[in-house]
Design a protein around this motif. Structure first.
Motif, PDB file in Angstrom:
ATOM      1  N   VAL A 273      -5.670  33.847  13.120  1.00  0.00           N
ATOM      2  CA  VAL A 273      -7.138  34.103  13.076  1.00  0.00           C
ATOM      3  C   VAL A 273      -7.696  32.857  13.108  1.00  0.00           C
ATOM      4  O   VAL A 273      -7.292  31.722  12.512  1.00  0.00           O
ATOM      5  CB  VAL A 273      -7.254  35.042  11.746  1.00  0.00           C
ATOM      6  CG1 VAL A 273      -6.856  36.352  11.969  1.00  0.00           C
ATOM      7  CG2 VAL A 273      -6.684  34.317  10.552  1.00  0.00           C
ATOM      8  N   VAL A 274      -9.045  32.752  13.252  1.00  0.00           N
ATOM      9  CA  VAL A 274     -10.129  31.704  13.153  1.00  0.00           C
ATOM     10  C   VAL A 274     -10.919  32.018  11.887  1.00  0.00           C
ATOM     11  O   VAL A 274     -11.439  33.211  11.927  1.00  0.00           O
ATOM     12  CB  VAL A 274     -10.906  31.423  14.304  1.00  0.00           C
ATOM     13  CG1 VAL A 274     -11.768  30.362  14.075  1.00  0.00           C
ATOM     14  CG2 VAL A 274      -9.868  31.203  15.520  1.00  0.00           C
TER      15      VAL A 274
ATOM     16  N   THR B 130      -7.875  27.400  12.469  1.00  0.00           N
ATOM     17  CA  THR B 130      -6.940  28.297  12.696  1.00  0.00           C
ATOM     18  C   THR B 130      -5.602  28.439  11.834  1.00  0.00           C
ATOM     19  O   THR B 130      -5.176  27.472  11.488  1.00  0.00           O
ATOM     20  CB  THR B 130      -6.360  28.534  14.156  1.00  0.00           C
ATOM     21  OG1 THR B 130      -7.571  28.525  14.900  1.00  0.00           O
ATOM     22  CG2 THR B 130      -5.682  29.406  14.671  1.00  0.00           C
ATOM     23  N   GLY B 131      -5.579  29.664  11.383  1.00  0.00           N
ATOM     24  CA  GLY B 131      -4.480  29.930  10.124  1.00  0.00           C
ATOM     25  C   GLY B 131      -3.759  31.101  10.789  1.00  0.00           C
ATOM     26  O   GLY B 131      -4.146  31.899  11.740  1.00  0.00           O
ATOM     27  N   ARG B 132      -2.904  31.745   9.974  1.00  0.00           N
ATOM     28  CA  ARG B 132      -2.318  33.102   9.997  1.00  0.00           C
ATOM     29  C   ARG B 132      -2.333  33.988   8.724  1.00  0.00           C
ATOM     30  O   ARG B 132      -2.152  33.168   7.519  1.00  0.00           O
ATOM     31  CB  ARG B 132      -0.774  32.641  10.499  1.00  0.00           C
ATOM     32  CG  ARG B 132       0.238  32.148   9.726  1.00  0.00           C
ATOM     33  CD  ARG B 132       1.565  31.797  10.337  1.00  0.00           C
ATOM     34  NE  ARG B 132       2.456  31.005   9.528  1.00  0.00           N
ATOM     35  CZ  ARG B 132       2.029  29.772   9.393  1.00  0.00           C
ATOM     36  NH1 ARG B 132       1.174  29.005   9.834  1.00  0.00           N
ATOM     37  NH2 ARG B 132       2.750  29.066   8.553  1.00  0.00           N
ATOM     38  N   ILE B 133      -2.315  35.139   8.996  1.00  0.00           N
ATOM     39  CA  ILE B 133      -2.464  36.163   7.915  1.00  0.00           C
ATOM     40  C   ILE B 133      -1.013  36.213   7.375  1.00  0.00           C
ATOM     41  O   ILE B 133      -0.016  36.369   7.955  1.00  0.00           O
ATOM     42  CB  ILE B 133      -2.626  37.520   8.580  1.00  0.00           C
ATOM     43  CG1 ILE B 133      -4.188  37.471   9.188  1.00  0.00           C
ATOM     44  CG2 ILE B 133      -2.444  38.589   7.308  1.00  0.00           C
ATOM     45  CD1 ILE B 133      -5.324  37.125   8.183  1.00  0.00           C
TER      46      ILE B 133
ATOM     47  N   GLY C  16      -7.812  33.173  19.823  1.00  0.00           N
ATOM     48  CA  GLY C  16      -7.683  33.452  21.458  1.00  0.00           C
ATOM     49  C   GLY C  16      -8.602  34.418  22.135  1.00  0.00           C
ATOM     50  O   GLY C  16      -8.745  34.708  23.168  1.00  0.00           O
ATOM     51  N   ARG C  17      -9.674  34.753  21.256  1.00  0.00           N
ATOM     52  CA  ARG C  17     -10.911  35.543  21.839  1.00  0.00           C
ATOM     53  C   ARG C  17     -11.982  34.853  21.982  1.00  0.00           C
ATOM     54  O   ARG C  17     -12.340  33.804  21.357  1.00  0.00           O
ATOM     55  CB  ARG C  17     -11.046  36.687  20.936  1.00  0.00           C
ATOM     56  CG  ARG C  17     -10.177  37.887  21.110  1.00  0.00           C
ATOM     57  CD  ARG C  17     -10.685  39.049  20.246  1.00  0.00           C
ATOM     58  NE  ARG C  17      -9.569  39.879  20.268  1.00  0.00           N
ATOM     59  CZ  ARG C  17      -9.626  41.192  19.718  1.00  0.00           C
ATOM     60  NH1 ARG C  17     -10.736  41.480  19.089  1.00  0.00           N
ATOM     61  NH2 ARG C  17      -8.649  42.196  19.746  1.00  0.00           N
TER      62      ARG C  17
END
Length: 65
Positions: free
Chosen positions: A9-10, A24-27, A64-65
């Motif tokens: 996610v951003v 940007t990281g991750r959940i 990525g969106r």
């Protein structure tokens, strides 16, 4: 919005740590967040000097969106 563990996610805003914005990281969460985190998602991997942060769903967007 619902996220899944490991999803990238951003961070578009972050009350917990403003240094995370634009990164940007991750959940981390395996299940949707509850009362323990105030309904906020845990995001990690944002940078060397930024630990895991808690963000509301509206403060995140899928990468990525």
């Amino acid at each position: 919005m619902q996220y899944t563990a490991g999803q990238h996610v951003v961070v578009v805003s972050c009350e917990d740590d403003p240094r995370a914005v634009g990164r940007t990281g991750r959940i981390v969460d395996e299940v949707p967040p509850g009362p323990r985190t105030g309904g906020r998602w845990t995001v990690q991997g944002l940078g060397l000097l930024i630990g895991p942060v808690l963000c509301d769903g509206h403060e995140l967007r899928p990468a990525g969106r």
